[in-house]
Design a protein around this motif. Sequence first.
Motif, PDB file in Angstrom:
ATOM      1  N   LEU A   1       7.711   6.547  -5.957  1.00  0.00           N
ATOM      2  CA  LEU A   1       7.059   5.329  -5.486  1.00  0.00           C
ATOM      3  C   LEU A   1       7.373   5.070  -4.016  1.00  0.00           C
ATOM      4  CD1 LEU A   1       7.529   2.941  -8.553  1.00  0.00           C
ATOM      5  CD2 LEU A   1       5.416   4.042  -7.787  1.00  0.00           C
ATOM      6  N   LEU A   2       8.604   5.352  -3.626  1.00  0.00           N
ATOM      7  CA  LEU A   2       8.975   5.153  -2.226  1.00  0.00           C
ATOM      8  C   LEU A   2       8.211   6.106  -1.316  1.00  0.00           C
ATOM      9  CD1 LEU A   2      10.739   3.788  -0.111  1.00  0.00           C
ATOM     10  CD2 LEU A   2      12.540   5.447  -0.628  1.00  0.00           C
ATOM     11  N   LEU A   3       8.071   7.383  -1.715  1.00  0.00           N
ATOM     12  CA  LEU A   3       7.312   8.338  -0.912  1.00  0.00           C
ATOM     13  C   LEU A   3       5.844   7.942  -0.805  1.00  0.00           C
ATOM     14  CD1 LEU A   3       8.825  11.724  -2.140  1.00  0.00           C
ATOM     15  CD2 LEU A   3       9.236  10.569   0.043  1.00  0.00           C
ATOM     16  N   ALA A   4       5.259   7.470  -1.923  1.00  0.00           N
ATOM     17  CA  ALA A   4       3.870   7.032  -1.890  1.00  0.00           C
ATOM     18  C   ALA A   4       3.686   5.841  -0.959  1.00  0.00           C
ATOM     19  CB  ALA A   4       3.406   6.684  -3.306  1.00  0.00           C
ATOM     20  N   PHE A   5       4.635   4.957  -0.950  1.00  0.00           N
ATOM     21  CA  PHE A   5       4.552   3.799  -0.059  1.00  0.00           C
ATOM     22  C   PHE A   5       4.632   4.237   1.400  1.00  0.00           C
ATOM     23  CE2 PHE A   5       6.868   0.592   2.419  1.00  0.00           C
ATOM     24  CZ  PHE A   5       5.965  -0.456   2.353  1.00  0.00           C
ATOM     25  N   LEU A   6       5.525   5.170   1.704  1.00  0.00           N
ATOM     26  CA  LEU A   6       5.638   5.639   3.084  1.00  0.00           C
ATOM     27  C   LEU A   6       4.376   6.371   3.524  1.00  0.00           C
ATOM     28  CD1 LEU A   6       9.333   6.923   3.099  1.00  0.00           C
ATOM     29  CD2 LEU A   6       8.433   4.804   4.080  1.00  0.00           C
TER      30      LEU A   6
ATOM     31  N   ALA B   1       1.271   5.888   2.401  1.00  0.00           N
ATOM     32  CA  ALA B   1       0.224   4.893   2.612  1.00  0.00           C
ATOM     33  C   ALA B   1       0.444   4.125   3.897  1.00  0.00           C
ATOM     34  CB  ALA B   1       0.162   3.949   1.418  1.00  0.00           C
ATOM     35  N   SER B   2       1.693   3.829   4.208  1.00  0.00           N
ATOM     36  CA  SER B   2       1.980   3.108   5.449  1.00  0.00           C
ATOM     37  C   SER B   2       1.669   3.971   6.656  1.00  0.00           C
ATOM     38  CB  SER B   2       3.448   2.683   5.467  1.00  0.00           C
ATOM     39  OG  SER B   2       3.741   1.849   4.364  1.00  0.00           O
ATOM     40  N   THR B   3       1.936   5.285   6.568  1.00  0.00           N
ATOM     41  CA  THR B   3       1.659   6.186   7.687  1.00  0.00           C
ATOM     42  C   THR B   3       0.169   6.253   7.978  1.00  0.00           C
ATOM     43  OG1 THR B   3       3.613   7.487   7.126  1.00  0.00           O
ATOM     44  CG2 THR B   3       1.959   8.537   8.521  1.00  0.00           C
ATOM     45  N   VAL B   4      -0.640   6.369   6.929  1.00  0.00           N
ATOM     46  CA  VAL B   4      -2.087   6.426   7.123  1.00  0.00           C
ATOM     47  C   VAL B   4      -2.614   5.109   7.672  1.00  0.00           C
ATOM     48  CG1 VAL B   4      -4.279   6.703   5.925  1.00  0.00           C
ATOM     49  CG2 VAL B   4      -2.360   8.191   5.358  1.00  0.00           C
ATOM     50  N   ARG B   5      -2.076   4.043   7.205  1.00  0.00           N
ATOM     51  CA  ARG B   5      -2.577   2.728   7.612  1.00  0.00           C
ATOM     52  C   ARG B   5      -2.269   2.436   9.070  1.00  0.00           C
ATOM     53  NH1 ARG B   5      -4.301  -0.978   9.487  1.00  0.00           N
ATOM     54  NH2 ARG B   5      -4.662  -3.098   8.682  1.00  0.00           N
ATOM     55  N   PHE B   6      -1.100   2.797   9.537  1.00  0.00           N
ATOM     56  CA  PHE B   6      -0.689   2.436  10.890  1.00  0.00           C
ATOM     57  C   PHE B   6      -0.674   3.624  11.840  1.00  0.00           C
ATOM     58  CE2 PHE B   6       1.351  -0.621   8.035  1.00  0.00           C
ATOM     59  CZ  PHE B   6       0.853  -1.804   8.560  1.00  0.00           C
TER      60      PHE B   6
ATOM     61  N   SER C   1      -3.074   4.653  13.670  1.00  0.00           N
ATOM     62  CA  SER C   1      -3.793   4.321  14.902  1.00  0.00           C
ATOM     63  C   SER C   1      -2.893   3.654  15.931  1.00  0.00           C
ATOM     64  CB  SER C   1      -4.977   3.398  14.585  1.00  0.00           C
ATOM     65  OG  SER C   1      -4.532   2.199  13.985  1.00  0.00           O
ATOM     66  N   LEU C   2      -1.819   3.050  15.481  1.00  0.00           N
ATOM     67  CA  LEU C   2      -0.895   2.433  16.419  1.00  0.00           C
ATOM     68  C   LEU C   2       0.032   3.453  17.042  1.00  0.00           C
ATOM     69  CD1 LEU C   2       0.065  -0.779  14.395  1.00  0.00           C
ATOM     70  CD2 LEU C   2      -1.672  -0.527  16.175  1.00  0.00           C
ATOM     71  N   TRP C   3       0.330   4.515  16.302  1.00  0.00           N
ATOM     72  CA  TRP C   3       1.253   5.519  16.810  1.00  0.00           C
ATOM     73  C   TRP C   3       0.538   6.603  17.619  1.00  0.00           C
ATOM     74  CZ3 TRP C   3       3.582   5.926  11.254  1.00  0.00           C
ATOM     75  CH2 TRP C   3       4.306   4.763  10.995  1.00  0.00           C
ATOM     76  N   TRP C   4      -0.631   7.076  17.192  1.00  0.00           N
ATOM     77  CA  TRP C   4      -1.406   8.106  17.877  1.00  0.00           C
ATOM     78  C   TRP C   4      -2.804   7.562  18.147  1.00  0.00           C
ATOM     79  CZ3 TRP C   4       1.127   9.720  13.214  1.00  0.00           C
ATOM     80  CH2 TRP C   4       2.345  10.377  13.469  1.00  0.00           C
ATOM     81  N   PRO C   5      -3.109   7.072  19.406  1.00  0.00           N
ATOM     82  CA  PRO C   5      -4.437   6.499  19.699  1.00  0.00           C
ATOM     83  C   PRO C   5      -5.525   7.553  19.564  1.00  0.00           C
ATOM     84  CG  PRO C   5      -2.833   5.888  21.367  1.00  0.00           C
ATOM     85  CD  PRO C   5      -2.186   6.935  20.530  1.00  0.00           C
TER      86      PRO C   5
END
Length: 281
Positions: free
Chosen positions: A217-222, A224-229, A231-235
């Motif tokens: 569950l922790l890996l899935a959360f990470l 999903a968070s990576t895909v969601r954000f 655009s903030l890390w790599w324009p």
Amino acid sequence: MGLSQRQPCPWLLLLLGVLVWPQPCMNLELIPYTPQITAWDLEGKVTATTFSLEQPRCVLDSHASAASTVWLVVAFSNASRDFQNPTTLAEIPASPQLLATDGHYMTLPLSLDQLPCEEDPMGSSRIPVLRVGNDPDCLADLRQPSYCNAPLPSSGPYRVKFLLMDARGSPQAETMWSDPIALHQGKSPGSIDTWPGRRHGDMIAITSILSSLAGLLLLAFLAASTVRFSSLWWPEEAPEQLRIGSFMGKRYMTHHIPPSEAVTLPVGCEPGLDPLPSLGS
């Protein structure tokens, strides 16, 4: 000369009177019934301060009268053999404090009307049990009755029996003593062993599975968070027209200067061309 008549000794008369005089306990009937914990599938039949007995229905009826009362005798297992049946109402040990001093007391007096042989014709849903130790407030009640069904002070073990008494407090019949009844005893938090090496194999397997699921569950959360954000890390890549070294212009039209009309030149007079020879020359 007549023989003198011998007088009986006074102590012989006293002994004969004691043997002939009817004693209240001489006629006490022992009923072959053993009280036991109810067989109903109930939660909390035995707790840390209470236990539930089956009601003695149709057990004492043949030895009772209309004014008879059924009492429950509660005693510590090692003190039950020392219990002496009372012979008057004043001798009934109805105070639960006597359990700590004398090792026994009497409680839950019931009439035969409260112990019917037949089931309730109205179909009552009440389960026929006697719960010993079910009244925690009776000791503090100033209007308490002549008995108190207070919670039991320790885990025991206890023995109980039913005693049938008439209106004057004389015993009429009694049942046999129950088997020892031990109450549940809670454990101190400090005595609970929490070392994993002494845990059961099933518990270890369940703990491992739950830990694995938590990691997934922790890996899935990470993820999903990576895909969601992301655009903030790599324009995202800039559009082609905004790249360095390229320019895309737009036509600019003025609104205050009217466009000039094109001048029509004669044929052959276009700029950069020689004029055509004349026919007259």
